[in-house]
Design a protein around this motif. Structure first.
Motif, short mmCIF file in Angstrom:
data_model
loop_
_atom_site.label_atom_id
_atom_site.label_comp_id
_atom_site.label_asym_id
_atom_site.label_seq_id
_atom_site.Cartn_x
_atom_site.Cartn_y
_atom_site.Cartn_z
N ARG A 127 37.78 42.78 37.11
CA ARG A 127 37.71 43.61 35.91
C ARG A 127 38.72 44.77 36.01
NH1 ARG A 127 33.45 43.45 32.22
NH2 ARG A 127 31.91 41.82 32.56
N ALA A 130 42.10 43.42 35.30
CA ALA A 130 42.28 43.23 33.86
C ALA A 130 42.65 44.53 33.16
CB ALA A 130 41.02 42.63 33.25
N PHE A 152 46.62 35.76 36.66
CA PHE A 152 45.88 36.71 35.84
C PHE A 152 45.68 36.18 34.43
CE2 PHE A 152 45.95 39.96 32.56
CZ PHE A 152 44.84 40.71 32.91
N THR A 153 46.74 35.67 33.83
CA THR A 153 46.66 35.19 32.46
C THR A 153 45.64 34.06 32.33
OG1 THR A 153 48.95 35.83 32.02
CG2 THR A 153 48.00 34.16 30.57
N ARG A 155 43.04 33.40 34.33
CA ARG A 155 41.68 33.86 34.59
C ARG A 155 41.16 34.77 33.48
NH1 ARG A 155 41.24 36.05 40.57
NH2 ARG A 155 39.11 36.43 39.83
N GLU A 156 42.01 35.61 32.94
CA GLU A 156 41.55 36.49 31.87
C GLU A 156 41.30 35.69 30.59
OE1 GLU A 156 40.63 40.35 30.08
OE2 GLU A 156 40.35 39.28 31.97
N THR A 157 42.10 34.68 30.34
CA THR A 157 41.85 33.81 29.19
C THR A 157 40.49 33.12 29.34
OG1 THR A 157 44.20 33.44 28.81
CG2 THR A 157 42.69 31.80 27.92
N PHE A 159 37.96 34.17 31.14
CA PHE A 159 36.93 35.21 31.06
C PHE A 159 36.63 35.55 29.61
CE2 PHE A 159 35.85 39.71 30.62
CZ PHE A 159 34.72 39.80 31.42
N LEU A 160 37.66 35.75 28.80
CA LEU A 160 37.45 36.13 27.41
C LEU A 160 36.89 34.98 26.59
CD1 LEU A 160 40.66 38.28 26.85
CD2 LEU A 160 38.31 39.10 27.08
N LEU A 203 46.18 34.57 25.23
CA LEU A 203 45.59 35.76 25.82
C LEU A 203 45.68 36.94 24.86
CD1 LEU A 203 44.34 37.40 28.11
CD2 LEU A 203 46.64 37.67 29.08
N ALA A 207 42.41 38.89 23.55
CA ALA A 207 42.28 40.27 24.00
C ALA A 207 42.54 41.29 22.90
CB ALA A 207 43.24 40.53 25.17
#
Length: 228
Positions: A127, A130, A152-153, A155-157, A159-160, A203, A207
Motif C-alpha cells: 500500500r 502504491a 507495480f502496474t 499488482r496495483e491493477t 488490487f484495484l 491502471l 486508479a
C-alpha cells in the motif's frame, strides 16, 4: 502470499525515485498545481510524508489518523513549506516507516486503515508502494504511468480490480492488457463488458488518473467506477 520484505525493498526504491523527482523542483514549482484537483505539488509531497507516519501508526497499533479533519489540516499546514523542508520530511518519514516495517511482528494480523477498511499487515508495504508510485505521477514532474515498474502496474491493477469486485454499481467487467486478464464489478458467470488497453491505460482508469478514452470497450459503455 504477500512478501512484505520484498515490498519494503520496493518502497525504498520508489522513495528514491520520488526524492530525485522532487529535488529537481524549486519552491515556485511546489506552489504550482499538481495533477490532483485542488492540490499543489506541495500538497502531494506533504500527503506522502504524512501517509508514511500514518502507516507507522497502523503498524504500531494506533489509529491511522486522529481524525479526517486532522489529516487534512496536517497536509494544508505542510504544503507551503520550502523544498528543503519537504525533502527532509520525506526522508525522515520514510526512515520511520522503514524502521517500523523492519521490526519483528505478526504480519498475518488484521490491521485497520481509514474509514473502517481492514487489511492484513503484510500488505501495508505494498500500500505504501502504491502511494509512492501513483503520487509520483500526480506530481507532474516528468513521470508517467508508463514509467512505473511492470511489477507495480500488474499488482496495483489486480488490487484495484479486486477492490471493485462485487460492487453492484459496476457491471460485470473483464479487463485485459493483452497478456493478463482480470474481473471486476458485479460478479456474474459471464462479464457484460470487456475492457482492453495498455497496462498504463488500464491502471490509469482504475486508479482515477485517466478517463479511459484510450481503452477499447465491448458490450456496452465504459463503466463508471466509484471513487477510491
Amino acid at each position: 502470499m504477500t512478501d512484505h520484505a520484498h515490498d519494503l525493498a520496493r518502497v525504498q526504491e520508489a522513495t528514491e525515485r520520488l526524492l530525485s523527482a522532487a529535488a529537481a523542483l524549486d519552491n515556485a514549482a511546489l506552489a504550482e498545481p499538481s495533477r490532483l484537483p485542488g492540490w499543489t505539488r506541495g500538497h502531494v509531497l506533504a500527503h506522502i510524508a504524512r501517509n508514511a507516519d500514518a502507516l507507522v501508526n497502523v503498524l504500531e497499533g494506533r489509529p491511522m489518523y486522529v481524525s479526517p479533519e486532522a489529516r487534512d489540516a496536517d497536509i494544508e499546514r505542510d504544503a507551503p513549506r520550502p523544498l528543503e523542508a519537504h525533502l527532509t520530511d520525506l526522508r525522515d518519514s520514510a526512515a520511520r516507516f522503514d524502521a517500523a516495517g523492519s521490526a519483528p511482528g505478526d504480519w498475518n494480523r488484521t490491521v485497520e486503515l481509514r474509514n473502517g477498511v481492514t487489511d492484513v499487515a503484510a500488505r501495508l508495504p505494498f500500500r505504501r508502494w502504491a502511494e509512492l508510485g501513483l503520487h509520483l505521477v500526480d506530481l507532474g514532474a516528468g513521470y508517467e504511468l508508463e514509467d512505473l515498474p511492470v511489477e507495480f502496474t500488474e499488482r496495483e491493477t489486480e488490487f484495484l480490480a479486486r477492490r471493485f469486485l462485487g460492487r453492484a454499481d459496476v457491471p460485470p467487467t473483464s479487463l485485459s492488457d493483452g497478456t493478463r486478464t482480470w474481473r471486476t464489478g458485479l460478479e456474474a458467470p459471464e462479464p457484460e463488458v470487456a475492457v482492453t488497453g495498455t497496462p498504463a491505460d488500464l491502471l490509469g482508469w482504475l486508479a482515477g488518473r485517466r478517463d479511459g478514452a484510450a481503452l477499447e470497450v465491448k458490450g456496452g459503455g465504459l463503466p463508471a467506477l466509484p471513487p477510491l
